[in-house]
Design an enzyme around this catalytic site. Structure first.
Site, PDB file in Angstrom:
ATOM      1  N   GLU A 172      82.624  44.050  47.473  1.00 20.76           N
ATOM      2  CA  GLU A 172      81.636  43.219  47.617  1.00 20.76           C
ATOM      3  C   GLU A 172      80.237  44.135  47.280  1.00 20.76           C
ATOM      4  O   GLU A 172      80.030  45.175  48.028  1.00 20.76           O
ATOM      5  CB  GLU A 172      81.397  42.397  48.780  1.00 20.76           C
ATOM      6  CG  GLU A 172      80.000  41.596  48.844  1.00 20.76           C
ATOM      7  CD  GLU A 172      79.874  40.592  50.001  1.00 20.76           C
ATOM      8  OE1 GLU A 172      80.868  40.330  50.860  1.00 20.76           O
ATOM      9  OE2 GLU A 172      78.864  40.026  50.032  1.00 20.76           O
TER      10      GLU A 172
ATOM     11  N   ASP B 243      83.456  33.656  56.468  1.00 23.68           N
ATOM     12  CA  ASP B 243      82.727  33.541  57.815  1.00 23.68           C
ATOM     13  C   ASP B 243      81.001  33.392  57.384  1.00 23.68           C
ATOM     14  O   ASP B 243      80.300  33.237  57.926  1.00 23.68           O
ATOM     15  CB  ASP B 243      82.866  34.703  58.804  1.00 23.68           C
ATOM     16  CG  ASP B 243      82.641  36.088  58.284  1.00 23.68           C
ATOM     17  OD1 ASP B 243      82.296  36.223  56.854  1.00 23.68           O
ATOM     18  OD2 ASP B 243      82.578  37.307  59.016  1.00 23.68           O
ATOM     19  N   SER B 244      81.042  33.439  56.052  1.00 23.21           N
ATOM     20  CA  SER B 244      79.617  32.915  55.535  1.00 23.21           C
ATOM     21  C   SER B 244      79.305  31.424  55.893  1.00 23.21           C
ATOM     22  O   SER B 244      78.245  30.778  55.704  1.00 23.21           O
ATOM     23  CB  SER B 244      79.771  33.083  53.945  1.00 23.21           C
ATOM     24  OG  SER B 244      80.802  32.413  53.328  1.00 23.21           O
TER      25      SER B 244
ATOM     26  N   LYS C  30      91.547  37.397  56.288  1.00 17.74           N
ATOM     27  CA  LYS C  30      90.623  38.634  55.606  1.00 17.74           C
ATOM     28  C   LYS C  30      89.978  39.117  56.768  1.00 17.74           C
ATOM     29  O   LYS C  30      89.481  38.537  57.583  1.00 17.74           O
ATOM     30  CB  LYS C  30      89.776  37.873  54.565  1.00 17.74           C
ATOM     31  CG  LYS C  30      88.747  39.166  54.084  1.00 17.74           C
ATOM     32  CD  LYS C  30      88.277  38.698  52.732  1.00 17.74           C
ATOM     33  CE  LYS C  30      86.661  37.740  53.116  1.00 17.74           C
ATOM     34  NZ  LYS C  30      85.913  38.542  53.905  1.00 17.74           N
TER      35      LYS C  30
END
Ligand code: KIV
Length: 289
Positions: free
Chosen positions: A204, A66-67, A135
Site C-alpha cells: 500500500e 479494519d478500514s 491479514k
C-alpha cells in the site's frame, strides 16, 4: 449473476442456483507462476452482508478491512478497531458471499505481542466468522508470527509499505519509499513476509517502482493499492471507489458518485413526504376485493 435468496432461519445468504466452490488461498497463490500472474487478482473491501452479495460475483477476494473503523464507524483511524467489530462484520461478509475468498483484518493490538497472541486472535476470527484467511500489517518484525500462523493452518495475507495501524510512528498517511533507505526497508519487509509464507502480500501507498520491484522479486502474488499496475492484483476500499466520500486519496479511481446519488434520493423523498405525495396507493395496504 446468481439470484440470491435469504434464508431467514439462519440469516445465511443462499445463492440460487448454488454456484461452485469458493476461491482458496492455495488457488490464489498458484495464480503466480514463475513470477508472473496471467489473471490479476481482483480484491475489494466489504463490510456488510448486502455489499458482499453485490461484489462477490466479480471478486476473487473480499477483504473485511479494519478500514471499517473510518468507513463504517467514523473513527479517526484504525487504531480503536476491536476484535468484536472485525468478527461481526467478517461473519456478515461470509454470509453474503459464496465465491470469493473472505479475508479479515487482524485489528491493532490483537497480534503484535507474540505469535501465541496472534494465533489466539486469528483462530477466534476464523471460528466466529468462517473466513478463510486473515491479514496483518508489518514486515521483518512480524515475519516470525506469519510463519507461526501459516505452520498452524492459518492462511495469512501480509501488508507492507504504508501500514495504517502504524500511523503514529509513520507520522501520517503519505506515500512511502521516497528515500532510498525507506525503499530498501519496504523491499526487505516484503521479502521477509514472502519467505515467512504469506500467500499474498498487500503493498500500500508506495512509489510505483518499489511496488513493481516487489511484485517481480517475491513469489507470493502482490496486491497493490496506491502501488503499481504491475502488481499481481489490486484492491480498493469499496466506499472510496463508489464515491461515497467527497475526498479520496490520489490513488483511488471513482467508479461512481454514490454520495451525490444518495443525497439526491433523500432530497426527493423528503420533498415528497413534506408534500404528502408519498406514499401513494401503490405503497399502501387496502382490504382485498
Ligand atoms: O483495511 C483495509 O481496508 C485495508 C486495505 C486498504 C488493503 O487494509
Amino acid at each position: 449473476m446468481s439470484k440470491v435468496t435469504i434464508d431467514t432461519s439462519t440469516s445465511r445468504a443462499t445463492p440460487s442456483p448454488v454456484p461452485g466452490k469458493r476461491m482458496t488461498a492455495p488457488s490464489l497463490r498458484a495464480r503466480k507462476i514463475d513470477g508472473k500472474t496471467e489473471q490479476p487478482i481482483v480484491m475489494l473491501t466489504a463490510y456488510t452482508m448486502r455489499m458482499a452479495q453485490l461484489l462477490d460475483p466479480h471478486c476473487d477476494m473480499l477483504l473485511v478491512g479494519d478500514s471499517l473503523g473510518q468507513v463504517i464507524y467514523g473513527l479517526p483511524s484504525t487504531i480503536p478497531v476491536t476484535m468484536e467489530m472485525m468478527c461481526a462484520h467478517g461473519a456478515a461478509v461470509v454470509r453474503g458471499s459464496w465465491h470469493a475468498l473472505v479475508a479479515v483484518d487482524m485489528p491493532f493490538g490483537s497480534y503484535e505481542q507474540s505469535p501465541a497472541q496472534a494465533f489466539a486472535s486469528a483462530s477466534r476470527i476464523m471460528k466466529e466468522t468462517g473466513c478463510a484467511a486473515i491479514k496483518l500489517e508489518g514486515g521483518e518484525a512480524i515475519a516470525p508470527t506469519i510463519e507461526f500462523l501459516t505452520h498452524r493452518g492459518i492462511p495469512v495475507i501480509g501488508h507492507v509499505g504504508l501500514t495504517p495501524q502504524a500511523v503514529n510512528t509513520l507520522g501520517g498517511y503519505g506515500a512511502r519509499g521516497r528515500e532510498q533507505r525507506e525503499a530498501d526497508k519496504i523491499l526487505a519487509d516484503a521479502r521477509a513476509v514472502d519467505q515467512a509464507g504469506a500467500f499474498c502480500i498487500v503493498v500500500e501507498g508506495v512509489m510505483e517502482d518499489i511496488a513493481t520491484e516487489i511484485a517481480r522479486s517475491v513469489s507470493a502474488p502482490v496486491i497493490g493499492i496506491g502501488a503499481s499496475a504491475e502488481c499481481d492484483g489490486q484492491v480498493l476500499v469499496i466506499d472510496d471507489m463508489l464515491g461515497m466520500f467527497e475526498r479520496t486519496p490520489r490513488f483511488v479511481k471513482r467508479y461512481d458518485d454514490l454520495a451525490e446519488r444518495i443525497g439526491e434520493a433523500a432530497r426527493t423523498y423528503a420533498e415528497e413526504v413534506r408534500a404528502r405525495s408519498f406514499p401513494t396507493s401503490d405503497q399502501t395496504y387496502r382490504p382485498k376485493g
